[in-house]
Design a protein around this motif. Structure first.
Motif, short mmCIF file in Angstrom:
data_model
loop_
_atom_site.label_atom_id
_atom_site.label_comp_id
_atom_site.label_asym_id
_atom_site.label_seq_id
_atom_site.Cartn_x
_atom_site.Cartn_y
_atom_site.Cartn_z
N ASP A 257 -33.17 -26.70 1.43
CA ASP A 257 -32.03 -26.40 0.57
C ASP A 257 -30.79 -27.07 1.14
O ASP A 257 -30.29 -26.69 2.20
CB ASP A 257 -31.81 -24.89 0.47
N VAL A 258 -30.33 -28.09 0.43
CA VAL A 258 -29.12 -28.82 0.84
C VAL A 258 -28.04 -28.69 -0.24
O VAL A 258 -27.18 -29.56 -0.39
CB VAL A 258 -29.42 -30.30 1.16
N THR A 259 -28.06 -27.59 -0.96
CA THR A 259 -27.07 -27.32 -2.00
C THR A 259 -25.67 -27.26 -1.41
O THR A 259 -25.45 -26.59 -0.40
CB THR A 259 -27.38 -25.97 -2.70
N ASN A 260 -24.75 -27.96 -2.02
CA ASN A 260 -23.33 -27.93 -1.64
C ASN A 260 -23.05 -28.38 -0.21
O ASN A 260 -22.06 -27.96 0.38
CB ASN A 260 -22.72 -26.54 -1.86
N VAL A 261 -23.91 -29.23 0.38
CA VAL A 261 -23.56 -29.75 1.70
C VAL A 261 -22.33 -30.64 1.56
O VAL A 261 -22.08 -31.22 0.50
CB VAL A 261 -24.72 -30.53 2.37
N ASN A 262 -21.56 -30.74 2.62
CA ASN A 262 -20.32 -31.50 2.59
C ASN A 262 -20.34 -32.55 3.69
O ASN A 262 -20.63 -32.24 4.84
CB ASN A 262 -19.14 -30.54 2.80
N SER A 263 -20.03 -33.78 3.33
CA SER A 263 -20.05 -34.90 4.28
C SER A 263 -18.68 -35.20 4.87
O SER A 263 -18.51 -36.24 5.50
CB SER A 263 -20.60 -36.15 3.58
N ASP A 264 -17.72 -34.32 4.68
CA ASP A 264 -16.38 -34.52 5.24
C ASP A 264 -15.96 -33.24 5.98
O ASP A 264 -15.61 -32.24 5.36
CB ASP A 264 -15.39 -34.84 4.12
N GLU A 265 -16.03 -33.29 7.30
CA GLU A 265 -15.76 -32.10 8.10
C GLU A 265 -14.37 -31.52 7.85
O GLU A 265 -14.21 -30.30 7.75
CB GLU A 265 -15.94 -32.40 9.59
N GLU A 266 -13.37 -32.37 7.73
CA GLU A 266 -12.01 -31.87 7.53
C GLU A 266 -11.90 -31.07 6.23
O GLU A 266 -11.34 -29.97 6.22
CB GLU A 266 -11.00 -33.02 7.52
N SER A 267 -12.44 -31.61 5.13
CA SER A 267 -12.37 -30.86 3.87
C SER A 267 -13.23 -29.61 3.91
O SER A 267 -12.88 -28.59 3.33
CB SER A 267 -12.75 -31.76 2.68
N TRP A 268 -14.35 -29.68 4.62
CA TRP A 268 -15.23 -28.51 4.75
C TRP A 268 -14.52 -27.38 5.50
O TRP A 268 -14.54 -26.23 5.08
CB TRP A 268 -16.52 -28.91 5.46
N VAL A 269 -13.87 -27.72 6.60
CA VAL A 269 -13.17 -26.71 7.39
C VAL A 269 -12.03 -26.08 6.60
O VAL A 269 -11.77 -24.88 6.70
CB VAL A 269 -12.64 -27.33 8.71
N ASN A 270 -11.36 -26.89 5.79
CA ASN A 270 -10.18 -26.42 5.07
C ASN A 270 -10.46 -25.86 3.69
O ASN A 270 -9.53 -25.47 2.99
CB ASN A 270 -9.15 -27.55 4.98
N ASP A 271 -11.71 -25.81 3.26
CA ASP A 271 -12.05 -25.29 1.94
C ASP A 271 -12.71 -23.93 2.06
O ASP A 271 -13.90 -23.83 2.33
CB ASP A 271 -12.97 -26.27 1.21
N PRO A 272 -11.94 -22.86 1.85
CA PRO A 272 -12.52 -21.51 1.99
C PRO A 272 -13.59 -21.21 0.97
O PRO A 272 -14.38 -20.29 1.16
CB PRO A 272 -11.32 -20.59 1.83
N GLY A 273 -13.66 -21.96 -0.12
CA GLY A 273 -14.68 -21.72 -1.13
C GLY A 273 -16.06 -22.19 -0.71
O GLY A 273 -17.05 -21.80 -1.31
N ILE A 274 -16.15 -23.02 0.31
CA ILE A 274 -17.44 -23.55 0.75
C ILE A 274 -18.16 -22.57 1.65
O ILE A 274 -19.36 -22.42 1.62
CB ILE A 274 -17.25 -24.91 1.48
N ARG A 275 -17.43 -21.88 2.48
CA ARG A 275 -18.03 -20.99 3.46
C ARG A 275 -17.63 -19.54 3.19
O ARG A 275 -16.64 -19.27 2.55
CB ARG A 275 -17.58 -21.39 4.87
N VAL A 276 -18.39 -18.64 3.76
CA VAL A 276 -18.08 -17.23 3.62
C VAL A 276 -16.86 -16.89 4.46
O VAL A 276 -16.04 -16.08 4.09
CB VAL A 276 -19.30 -16.38 4.07
N GLY A 277 -16.70 -17.50 5.61
CA GLY A 277 -15.56 -17.21 6.46
C GLY A 277 -15.95 -17.25 7.93
O GLY A 277 -17.10 -17.43 8.27
N GLY A 278 -14.98 -17.09 8.79
CA GLY A 278 -15.25 -16.98 10.22
C GLY A 278 -15.23 -18.30 10.96
O GLY A 278 -15.22 -18.30 12.18
N MET A 279 -15.24 -19.44 10.27
CA MET A 279 -15.29 -20.71 11.01
C MET A 279 -14.06 -21.56 10.76
O MET A 279 -14.00 -22.67 11.19
CB MET A 279 -16.54 -21.48 10.62
#
Length: 161
Positions: A136-158
């Motif tokens: 399952d590679v649904t919604n993987v992100n290839s840009d760490e900066e946008s991934w870290v700054n997008d609260p909609g991608i992760r549940v939280g805590g990181m």
């Protein structure tokens, strides 16, 4: 190891104890299956032939860790930090790694069948170079900066990594 584990469990339940810190350690031929090392620090550690089958590793930090011949079958490592880690000949079948940071992570000859990497950061990793059928590679992100700054991608805590 049993004392460290007991202290870590107490720490996670807010009953004293202390957080497990394996940073920079060499862990070889250990049986840690079914253990709950959620939030433990494995930064820069070398894990060789460690059995983490069914282990709880949520929120754990494996930055720049090297895992060789390890068994992470059915491990749950949600919202963990694997940035810069390497997995060589590891069994990761049925693992749940959702919402984790795999930026600059190398997977070599590892079995990822039926694992979930949904909503993970894979910037600079070679995860997508593998056969992703059954992963399952649904919604993987290839840009760490946008991934870290997008609260909609992760549940939280990181955030703020």
């Amino acid at each position: 190891m049993e004392i460290m584990y007991a202290k870590h469990i107490l720490f996670n339940y807010g009953e004293g104890g202390e957080k497990a810190d394996f940073s920079g350690c060499r862990l070889t031929d250990l049986d840690l299956r079914h253990m709950q090392f959620n939030g433990a620090d494995f930064t820069g550690a070398l894990l060789e032939n460690v059995n983490l089958n069914d282990a709880g590793l949520c929120f754990s930090v494996f930055r720049d860790a090297k895992l060789v011949g390890c068994n992470l079958t059915s491990a749950v490592a949600e919202e963990a930090d694997f940035c810069g880690a390497s997995f060589t000949e590891c069994k990761m079948r049925n693992g749940i790694f959702t919402h984790s940071n795999f930026a600059h992570t190398n997977f070599q000859d590892s079995d990822l069948w039926m694992s979930s990497f949904a909503s993970c950061c894979i910037d600079g990793s070679n995860l997508m170079d593998h056969d992703t059928v059954g992963i399952d590679v649904t919604n993987v992100n290839s840009d760490e900066e946008s991934w870290v700054n997008d609260p909609g991608i992760r549940v939280g805590g990181m955030g703020g990594m």
